[in-house]
Structure formats: C-alpha cells, structure tokens
Motif scaffolding. Structure first.
Motif: not given
Length: 169
Positions: A89-90, A95-106, A117-125, A135-139
């Motif tokens: 929705t936001d 992004a905050d919710w998804y990162y803990p699930y995305y980081e380990p497999p990546m 390794e997948m870092t939060r900085h790389e994830y944000e990029r 990733l994010g809102s529908p818009e």
C-alpha cells in the motif's frame, strides 16, 4: 530410447489449451541465448534480477535484428520481462516489510555467483527508479513497469505470482 523401447504416437495428457502450444525462451542476459531464440522465431522472456534494466535493451535489439535476418517479423514475436517484486500500500512500509524476506535468498544467490551479499543499501538502489526491483505502491510499480516497457520494448511483464498484459497507449 536408451533405457526402454521408443514411444511412438503416444498421446500426452493433459492436452494444451492452445494450438499451437506457445513456447517462450527465458534468458538471463547472454547474447547467444537471445540469438538462439530469435533464429527460431521464438518469443523472448528476459529475467532481470539485478542491474539496470536499460542494459538489457541491447539484448532486445539483438533479438529484433536476428528475427529480421531470419525472415521473422519482430512485431509478431513478443518480448516479456520478468522481475522480482512486491506490491503493497505504501512504498516505505512495503520496502521495510519485504527486505527481511528478500535479503537471504539474494545473498545466497550472490554468494553462489560470486557477487556480494544483499545489503540494505543495494536493496534501496534496486528499488529506485532505475533499479531491477519492482516494489512499492501500485502507482510506483505501474510506473516502473511502464518505464521498462519504454526502454526495452516489452509487451508483457511477469513477476513471481502475477502476469499482466501491458496495454498499448
């Protein structure tokens, strides 16, 4: 057959709903794979799990040129793109919710393929406007998919659990 008698004229079940059965060639970024698909007149599905999607435009151009060289009409052979993503929705909350699930497999994939390794900085990029994470809102997700459509000339976007035809405008 090598281990049993040949199977001749055996029916295959379940039967495909389409005739002919649509076949796509999925590639991760190697020009020979793209050429092999285009030489056979087959649609292309690009798997983009990292890097700037714009760098894949060279592959879509190779596909189109090879189709033409082999007597196929590029306007009749679609190209799709597959990307990792999640719609919430936001933007920030998602992004905050998804990162803990995305980081380990990546991180595991990165280790296997010789990347970091997948870092939060790389994830944000990656979730930024020019990144590979949808990733994010529908818009936000819609804007990124439309951007990929413009730069890659794709007609379809495919994610892990969702396929959507892009509408021409």
């Amino acid at each position: 057959g090598r281990h049993r008698a040949d199977l001749l004229d055996q029916p295959v079940y379940p039967r495909a709903a389409q005739n002919p059965l649509p076949v796509w060639v999925a590639v991760g970024g190697t020009p020979p794979s793209v050429v092999r698909a285009a030489e056979r007149g087959l649609p292309l599905a690009l798997a983009i799990i990292g890097g700037a999607p714009e760098r894949f435009s060279a592959l879509t151009e190779i596909h189109r040129r090879t189709l033409l060289a082999n007597g196929f009409n590029p306007n009749e052979v679609p190209i799709a793109v597959h990307g990792h993503g999640f719609v919430g929705t936001d933007d920030e909350e998602t992004a905050d919710w998804y990162y803990p699930y995305y980081e380990p497999p990546m991180s595991r994939i990165g280790h296997e393929r010789g990347f970091g390794e997948m870092t939060r900085h790389e994830y944000e990029r990656m979730r930024g406007p020019n990144g590979s994470l949808v990733l994010g809102s529908p818009e936000t997700v819609a804007a990124k998919i439309l951007h990929w459509r413009r730069v890659l000339g794709v007609s379809r976007f495919r994610s892990e659990e969702h396929t959507s035809e892009l509408q021409s405008r």
